[in-house]
Design a protein around this motif. Structure first.
Motif, PDB file in Angstrom:
ATOM      1  N   HIS A 110       0.513  -8.209   6.786  1.00 44.18           N
ATOM      2  CA  HIS A 110      -0.268  -8.199   5.313  1.00 44.18           C
ATOM      3  C   HIS A 110      -0.114  -9.502   4.572  1.00 44.18           C
ATOM      4  O   HIS A 110      -0.982 -10.021   3.851  1.00 44.18           O
ATOM      5  CB  HIS A 110       0.223  -7.234   4.402  1.00 44.18           C
ATOM      6  CG  HIS A 110       0.168  -5.894   5.324  1.00 44.18           C
ATOM      7  ND1 HIS A 110       1.096  -5.288   6.070  1.00 44.18           N
ATOM      8  CD2 HIS A 110      -0.849  -4.994   5.213  1.00 44.18           C
ATOM      9  CE1 HIS A 110       0.683  -4.162   6.512  1.00 44.18           C
ATOM     10  NE2 HIS A 110      -0.413  -3.486   5.959  1.00 44.18           N
TER      11      HIS A 110
ATOM     12  N   SER B  22       9.770   0.640   6.122  1.00 47.10           N
ATOM     13  CA  SER B  22       8.550   0.454   5.186  1.00 47.10           C
ATOM     14  C   SER B  22       8.208  -0.960   5.139  1.00 47.10           C
ATOM     15  O   SER B  22       7.063  -1.206   4.729  1.00 47.10           O
ATOM     16  CB  SER B  22       8.902   0.968   3.830  1.00 47.10           C
ATOM     17  OG  SER B  22       9.775   0.336   3.083  1.00 47.10           O
TER      18      SER B  22
ATOM     19  N   ASP C  48      10.867   4.386  10.993  1.00 51.16           N
ATOM     20  CA  ASP C  48      10.206   4.572   9.752  1.00 51.16           C
ATOM     21  C   ASP C  48      10.468   3.523   8.795  1.00 51.16           C
ATOM     22  O   ASP C  48      10.572   3.810   7.709  1.00 51.16           O
ATOM     23  CB  ASP C  48      10.408   5.993   9.090  1.00 51.16           C
ATOM     24  CG  ASP C  48       9.202   6.683   8.490  1.00 51.16           C
ATOM     25  OD1 ASP C  48       8.075   6.296   8.851  1.00 51.16           O
ATOM     26  OD2 ASP C  48       9.481   7.603   7.686  1.00 51.16           O
TER      27      ASP C  48
ATOM     28  N   GLU D 193       0.966  -1.049  -0.116  1.00 50.94           N
ATOM     29  CA  GLU D 193      -0.136  -0.036   0.045  1.00 50.94           C
ATOM     30  C   GLU D 193       0.871   1.244   0.030  1.00 50.94           C
ATOM     31  O   GLU D 193       2.053   1.096   0.542  1.00 50.94           O
ATOM     32  CB  GLU D 193      -0.845  -0.009   1.215  1.00 50.94           C
ATOM     33  CG  GLU D 193      -1.682  -1.343   1.589  1.00 50.94           C
ATOM     34  CD  GLU D 193      -3.027  -1.258   1.439  1.00 50.94           C
ATOM     35  OE1 GLU D 193      -3.616  -0.124   1.665  1.00 50.94           O
ATOM     36  OE2 GLU D 193      -3.606  -2.265   1.502  1.00 50.94           O
ATOM     37  N   ASN D 194       0.381   2.143  -1.023  1.00 47.77           N
ATOM     38  CA  ASN D 194       1.143   3.505  -0.809  1.00 47.77           C
ATOM     39  C   ASN D 194       1.518   3.944   0.489  1.00 47.77           C
ATOM     40  O   ASN D 194       0.626   4.246   1.216  1.00 47.77           O
ATOM     41  CB  ASN D 194       0.661   4.695  -1.657  1.00 47.77           C
ATOM     42  CG  ASN D 194       0.960   4.128  -3.132  1.00 47.77           C
ATOM     43  OD1 ASN D 194       1.671   3.498  -3.437  1.00 47.77           O
ATOM     44  ND2 ASN D 194      -0.009   4.867  -4.197  1.00 47.77           N
ATOM     45  N   ASN D 195       3.065   4.210   0.809  1.00 49.51           N
ATOM     46  CA  ASN D 195       3.286   5.004   1.795  1.00 49.51           C
ATOM     47  C   ASN D 195       2.743   4.330   3.279  1.00 49.51           C
ATOM     48  O   ASN D 195       2.586   5.082   4.367  1.00 49.51           O
ATOM     49  CB  ASN D 195       2.655   6.395   1.911  1.00 49.51           C
ATOM     50  CG  ASN D 195       2.959   7.289   0.782  1.00 49.51           C
ATOM     51  OD1 ASN D 195       4.339   7.106   0.311  1.00 49.51           O
ATOM     52  ND2 ASN D 195       2.365   7.768   0.090  1.00 49.51           N
ATOM     53  N   GLN D 196       2.464   2.762   3.334  1.00 54.19           N
ATOM     54  CA  GLN D 196       2.258   2.296   4.404  1.00 54.19           C
ATOM     55  C   GLN D 196       3.272   1.291   4.737  1.00 54.19           C
ATOM     56  O   GLN D 196       3.758   0.438   3.734  1.00 54.19           O
ATOM     57  CB  GLN D 196       0.646   1.824   4.272  1.00 54.19           C
ATOM     58  CG  GLN D 196      -0.312   2.817   4.676  1.00 54.19           C
ATOM     59  CD  GLN D 196      -1.504   2.059   4.884  1.00 54.19           C
ATOM     60  OE1 GLN D 196      -1.779   1.032   4.989  1.00 54.19           O
ATOM     61  NE2 GLN D 196      -2.481   2.979   4.697  1.00 54.19           N
ATOM     62  N   GLN D 197       3.391   1.007   5.866  1.00 48.22           N
ATOM     63  CA  GLN D 197       4.322  -0.033   6.234  1.00 48.22           C
ATOM     64  C   GLN D 197       3.623  -1.366   6.081  1.00 48.22           C
ATOM     65  O   GLN D 197       2.572  -1.679   6.338  1.00 48.22           O
ATOM     66  CB  GLN D 197       4.570  -0.275   7.844  1.00 48.22           C
ATOM     67  CG  GLN D 197       5.694  -0.785   8.318  1.00 48.22           C
ATOM     68  CD  GLN D 197       5.603  -0.871   9.806  1.00 48.22           C
ATOM     69  OE1 GLN D 197       4.668  -1.404  10.450  1.00 48.22           O
ATOM     70  NE2 GLN D 197       6.655  -0.295  10.468  1.00 48.22           N
ATOM     71  N   THR D 198       4.431  -2.337   5.524  1.00 55.22           N
ATOM     72  CA  THR D 198       4.103  -3.663   5.022  1.00 55.22           C
ATOM     73  C   THR D 198       4.608  -4.673   6.090  1.00 55.22           C
ATOM     74  O   THR D 198       5.888  -4.853   6.164  1.00 55.22           O
ATOM     75  CB  THR D 198       4.133  -4.030   3.530  1.00 55.22           C
ATOM     76  OG1 THR D 198       3.827  -3.072   2.972  1.00 55.22           O
ATOM     77  CG2 THR D 198       3.852  -5.437   3.198  1.00 55.22           C
TER      78      THR D 198
ATOM     79  N   ARG E  11       8.145   1.822  13.709  1.00 56.92           N
ATOM     80  CA  ARG E  11       7.305   3.139  13.817  1.00 56.92           C
ATOM     81  C   ARG E  11       8.275   4.384  14.007  1.00 56.92           C
ATOM     82  O   ARG E  11       8.039   5.419  12.836  1.00 56.92           O
ATOM     83  CB  ARG E  11       6.269   3.026  14.953  1.00 56.92           C
ATOM     84  CG  ARG E  11       4.576   2.864  14.335  1.00 56.92           C
ATOM     85  CD  ARG E  11       3.469   2.951  15.221  1.00 56.92           C
ATOM     86  NE  ARG E  11       3.799   2.353  16.526  1.00 56.92           N
ATOM     87  CZ  ARG E  11       3.445   1.236  16.850  1.00 56.92           C
ATOM     88  NH1 ARG E  11       2.842   0.634  15.928  1.00 56.92           N
ATOM     89  NH2 ARG E  11       3.700   0.602  17.977  1.00 56.92           N
TER      90      ARG E  11
ATOM     91  N   HIS F 181      12.104  -0.442  -0.973  1.00 59.01           N
ATOM     92  CA  HIS F 181      11.719  -0.529   0.482  1.00 59.01           C
ATOM     93  C   HIS F 181      12.907  -0.333   1.427  1.00 59.01           C
ATOM     94  O   HIS F 181      14.026  -0.645   1.239  1.00 59.01           O
ATOM     95  CB  HIS F 181      10.995  -1.558   0.548  1.00 59.01           C
ATOM     96  CG  HIS F 181       9.700  -1.699  -0.245  1.00 59.01           C
ATOM     97  ND1 HIS F 181       8.352  -1.077   0.523  1.00 59.01           N
ATOM     98  CD2 HIS F 181       9.183  -1.999  -1.174  1.00 59.01           C
ATOM     99  CE1 HIS F 181       7.478  -1.332  -0.468  1.00 59.01           C
ATOM    100  NE2 HIS F 181       8.128  -1.739  -1.524  1.00 59.01           N
TER     101      HIS F 181
END
Ligand code: GDP
Ligand code: MG
Length: 437
Positions: free
Chosen positions: A211, A181, A179, A93-98, A176, A127
């Motif tokens: 995910h 990803s 940062d 997902e864009n700009n979200q942590q996977t 978190r 990433h």
């Protein structure tokens, strides 16, 4: 080669409007045998053959291809369906942590594939991965991940003496703040499934809220992998699986079975111990490979990835003018070594695969080849054709190898020349600049 065998067993259908059972019964037996040999579960095979038969029977015979080719195409397409249809990639997902959780038995290859995935997604997609060392049960497990991380420049989150659950939780906080990803949780496995291991996995899963859950299966374990996959799937709902050690002589049939039995798609193949030995799994390419049609696309892609374009243009010219020398051969061998297992690659190539299987690319063998080539005069290196029996004996003496080895090298040289011509033709067809190795 299966496609060849199938073509020859499909009875001549010309003049008939439809494919009939009597025309394909022998070919169907051939398909069945090949799949069983590849270690596909017999129930899966039975269903598959029934499916192919149903599709084939009553099929209008096209005029543009031979009925036999048409039959091979049906088998191919059904194989693709059996293996899950299209390649399934991770959805970022864009700009979200996977977050990914790895699962599987001890020794299946979780830690190794953790590093491979981290490296893969750093290269492809840029990433920022963090690997989380949640295997607290084997003392060496944390070290193993840390060593991998250090050598690849990928960060590892680890703690000594904490529970897997605590580590997972702290890693989430850490990631978190910093940062990252992409988080990949390496977990513990036992030799056999046991409840406390499953409970720990469920706990880590609940904390990571991943995910993706990748079940890692060792291709060498064959049918057993299917049962194990099912149990893991029941415990944590796997979203994909990775088949490791496909570089060995695993027949890979388990790949077809796991997908069929659990409905979980095969996403990646582990094809070596090195961190870059990971391949996305493409059902259509694998189907071609099983049928022996030659996995031309991935072969060319792989070749291109280690090719220096300028150099390969020069090489192509040399090949065209028939100026390919033993020195070039040696250079190519060194490059092939970089590509990994040549037998795998060559196995994908229609026609030449079998012939070249003898080429050894382990560093020692290349040293021997080097010694032989360096014992030749420059003229001989340029024109190996001038090497007669007595000069071959002299070269053998000079390099400390046997005449047989010298002779084998000469054969391999000729084979490689042929193969490279073929690869050049293929990559030109594909539209690339040059696929020479
Ligand atoms: P884990 O216990 O599930 O974490 O398994 P590891 O990642 O430690 O791997 C077990 C062994 O299998 C190690 O020796 C790895 O080098 C080896 N291994 C892992 N993946 C592959 C692969 O794709 N090919 C080969 N040949 N070996 C592999
Ligand atoms: Mg491990």
């Amino acid at each position: 080669e299966l496609s060849g065998r199938l073509e020859s067993t499909v009875k001549n259908l010309s003049g008939q409007g439809k494919i009939r059972e009597s025309n394909i019964s022998e070919a169907l037996r051939e398909v069945k045998r090949a799949l069983l040999e590849a270690d596909v579960h017999f129930r899966v095979v039975r269903e598959f053959v029934a499916q192919v038969k149903e599709k084939a029977l009553g099929e209008e015979v096209l005029s543009s291809v031979t009925p036999a080719q048409q039959f091979v195409k049906i088998v191919h397409d059904e194989l693709v369906v059996l293996m899950g249809g299209a390649h399934r990639d991770i959805r970022f997902e864009n700009n979200q942590q996977t977050r990914i959780v790895m699962a599987g038995l001890q020794g299946s290859g979780k830690t190794t594939q953790t590093a491979k995935l981290a490296l893969h997604f750093r290269k492809n997609g840029g990433h920022r991965p963090l690997m989380v060392a949640c295997d607290v049960h084997r003392p060496a497990a944390i070290d193993q991940l840390e060593t991998l991380g250090k050598s690849l420049g990928i960060d590892v989150y680890s703690e000594r003496g904490s529970s897997a659950e605590d580590i997972a939780e702290h890693a989430m906080e850490y990631a978190r703040k910093k940062d990252y990803s992409l988080l990949i949780f390496d977990t513990a496995g036992r030799l056999h499934i046991d409840e406390s291991m499953m409970q720990e996995l469920r706990n880590v899963h609940a904390i990571a809220n991943p995910h993706e859950v990748f079940f890692v299966a060792d291709a060498m374990t064959g049918q057993d992998a299917v049962n194990v996959a099912q149990e893991f799937h029941e415990a944590v709902t796997c979203t994909g699986f990775i088949l490791s050690k496909m570089d060995g002589d695993a027949r890979g049939g388990a790949a077809l079975s796991i997908n069929n039995v659990t409905g979980v798609p095969l996403c990646y193949l582990g094809v070596g111990e090195k961190p870059d030995a990971l391949e996305p799994f493409y059902p259509d390419r694998m189907a071609s490979r099983i049928l022996g049609m030659g996995d031309v696309v991935s072969l060319v892609e792989k070749a291109e990835s280690v090719v220096d374009l300028e150099e390969s243009k020069k090489l192509e010219k040399k090949l065209r003018r028939n100026q390919f020398t033993l020195q070039d051969f040696l250079d190519q061998l060194r490059k092939v070594q970089k590509m990994g297992s040549i037998t795998d690659l060559l196995g994908m190539l229609p026609g030449v695969g079998g012939k070249l299987k003898g080429i050894d690319v382990d560093p020692k063998a290349i040293k021997h080849v080097e010694a032989i080539i360096l014992s030749m005069t420059p003229a001989e290196r340029e024109k190996p054709k001038i090497l007669n029996a007595s000069r071959r004996r002299r070269i053998a003496r000079g390099s400390g190898r046997t005449v047989q080895e010298v002779n084998r090298l000469m054969r391999q040289f000729e084979d490689m020349k042929k193969m490279m011509k073929q690869m050049n033709r293929m990559s030109r067809k594909k539209g690339g600049v040059s696929g020479a190795m």
